[in-house]
Write an enzyme that holds these catalytic residues in place. Structure first.
Site, PDB file in Angstrom:
ATOM      1  CG  HIS A   1      -7.159  -6.184   0.422  1.00 31.91           C
ATOM      2  ND1 HIS A   1      -6.407  -6.000  -0.628  1.00 31.91           N
ATOM      3  CD2 HIS A   1      -6.248  -6.090   1.416  1.00 31.91           C
ATOM      4  CE1 HIS A   1      -5.282  -5.311  -0.630  1.00 31.91           C
ATOM      5  NE2 HIS A   1      -5.029  -5.295   0.824  1.00 31.91           N
TER       6      HIS A   1
ATOM      7  CG  HIS B   1      -1.915  -1.107   1.177  1.00 35.42           C
ATOM      8  ND1 HIS B   1      -3.435  -0.977   0.608  1.00 35.42           N
ATOM      9  CD2 HIS B   1      -2.006  -2.397   1.576  1.00 35.42           C
ATOM     10  CE1 HIS B   1      -3.810  -1.967   1.010  1.00 35.42           C
ATOM     11  NE2 HIS B   1      -2.982  -2.886   1.439  1.00 35.42           N
TER      12      HIS B   1
ATOM     13  CD  GLU C   1      -5.765  -8.435   6.553  1.00 35.09           C
ATOM     14  OE1 GLU C   1      -4.789  -7.984   7.197  1.00 35.09           O
ATOM     15  OE2 GLU C   1      -6.536  -8.084   5.714  1.00 35.09           O
TER      16      GLU C   1
ATOM     17  CG  ASP D   1      -0.141  -1.303   5.316  1.00 34.06           C
ATOM     18  OD1 ASP D   1      -0.509  -0.502   4.366  1.00 34.06           O
ATOM     19  OD2 ASP D   1      -0.957  -2.051   5.276  1.00 34.06           O
TER      20      ASP D   1
END
Length: 337
Positions: free
Chosen positions: A200, A22, A203, A282
């Site tokens: 995504h 990201h 998760e 990240d």
């Protein structure tokens, strides 16, 4: 040199490809603090006493992430960000990176403004490639918790700037908000523009979220996807269909998806034939780098240069960039082998 130091040096030197990064989330804390100082914006609440990002859980992490973007207000800011991110990545052996870019943070998803931000980031990326040998490509992402209507504006930005540099479209954000099918219109627009797709899933939403992303969005890659391990029939489907997982082990452990790396399913997924890759997500938020991811995987599962080489090859095949770029990257991998 001690054996562990030599091993660390060898792993750091391996050429790496990262598919799940990201852009704003890769901003070094010092960079954000400097911009906040320049703009006289008070962001002390998102840093700890050592100057690192601080948050309590995933939802709080998202709010801290968005707070950090408050200082990124202009194309020049994003150009500077691009330089800072690529310098960090290149220092850890990354030769290719696909970064998630959100037009929501770049001119409010206005196509004209987005073009200006994009041009600034491309210029910075081109200079970084000349200086450090790292290639960057962009994957535009809509933000799930911003809702389907804003996603359509992000998809329009993606479709209008699709090409050699903007190569994909995806979705990020809070997995518990809405369903993948709510965003099907945006994904259809991106697909018609020739962009490749990722999402995504798996998760926080569990294996069903992975299945829904595959069925409703028809993606080639899944961001994270690790909770597919809870449904072995789904795992077999991933392997059979060649779906690539953009796995971010350090992120998963830091956010509490798994208690520690040894209990992370990346090795089980790999052993069952699923195509896994390794990324940082990240990195400053999760106190990681690509070098650290490699070191931790070596310690946890005994991964060696051969396995890391196969991981890089999978990432290269799964990359959304054009054939010429892939061939240049393949030569770099072969030279290092």
């Amino acid at each position: 040199m001690r054996e562990d130091e030599q091993r660390r040096s060898e792993l750091a030197a391996l050429p790496k490809l990262e598919l799940h990064l990201h852009h704003e989330g890769a901003a070094p804390p010092a960079f954000i603090r400097q911009l906040a100082h320049e703009k006289r914006i008070d962001l002390h609440r998102i840093f700890d006493e050592r100057g690192n990002y601080v948050y309590d859980d995933f939802v709080h992490f998202l709010s801290v992430y968005e707070a950090a973007t408050e200082v990124l207000k202009s194309p020049e800011d994003f150009a500077r960000l691009t330089t800072a991110v690529l310098e960090q990545s290149a220092s850890h052996g990354v030769i290719y990176s696909e970064t998630f870019l959100s037009p929501d943070f770049c001119g409010g998803s206005d196509v004209g403004a987005w073009r200006e931000y994009l041009h600034a980031m491309q210029e910075a990326a081109d200079k970084a490639e000349r200086d450090w040998g790292i290639t960057l490509r962009g994957v535009i992402t809509c933000i799930r918790h911003f809702g389907p209507e804003k996603a359509k504006r992000a998809a329009l930005c993606a479709a209008e700037t699709a090409g050699d540099w903007i190569v994909g479209f995806g979705i990020a954000g809070d997995e518990n908000m809405g369903k993948p099918k709510d965003f099907a219109w945006s994904f259809d627009m991106a697909r018609e523009a020739g962009l490749k797709l990722t999402a995504h899933a798996g998760e926080w939403g569990g294996p069903q979220s992975v299945r829904e992303a595959l069925d409703d969005l028809r993606v080639a890659r899944i961001g994270h996807g690790v909770r597919a391990i809870e449904d072995l029939e789904l795992v077999d489907r991933l392997a059979e269909e060649g779906i690539v997982l953009e796995v971010c082990p350090g992120s998963n452990v830091q956010l509490g998806v798994y208690p520690d790396l040894r209990r992370h399913p990346i090795e089980m997924l790999r052993e069952r034939g699923v195509k896994v890759t390794v990324s940082t997500d990240d990195p400053p938020f999760f106190h990681t780098t690509m070098s650290k991811e490699y070191e931790d995987l070596h310690r946890a599962f005994g991964w060696d240069e051969e396995i890391f080489g196969s991981i890089a090859a999978i990432a290269l095949d799964a990359a959304f960039c054009d054939a010429t770029t892939k061939e240049n990257l393949r030569k770099k991998l072969e030279t290092a082998a």
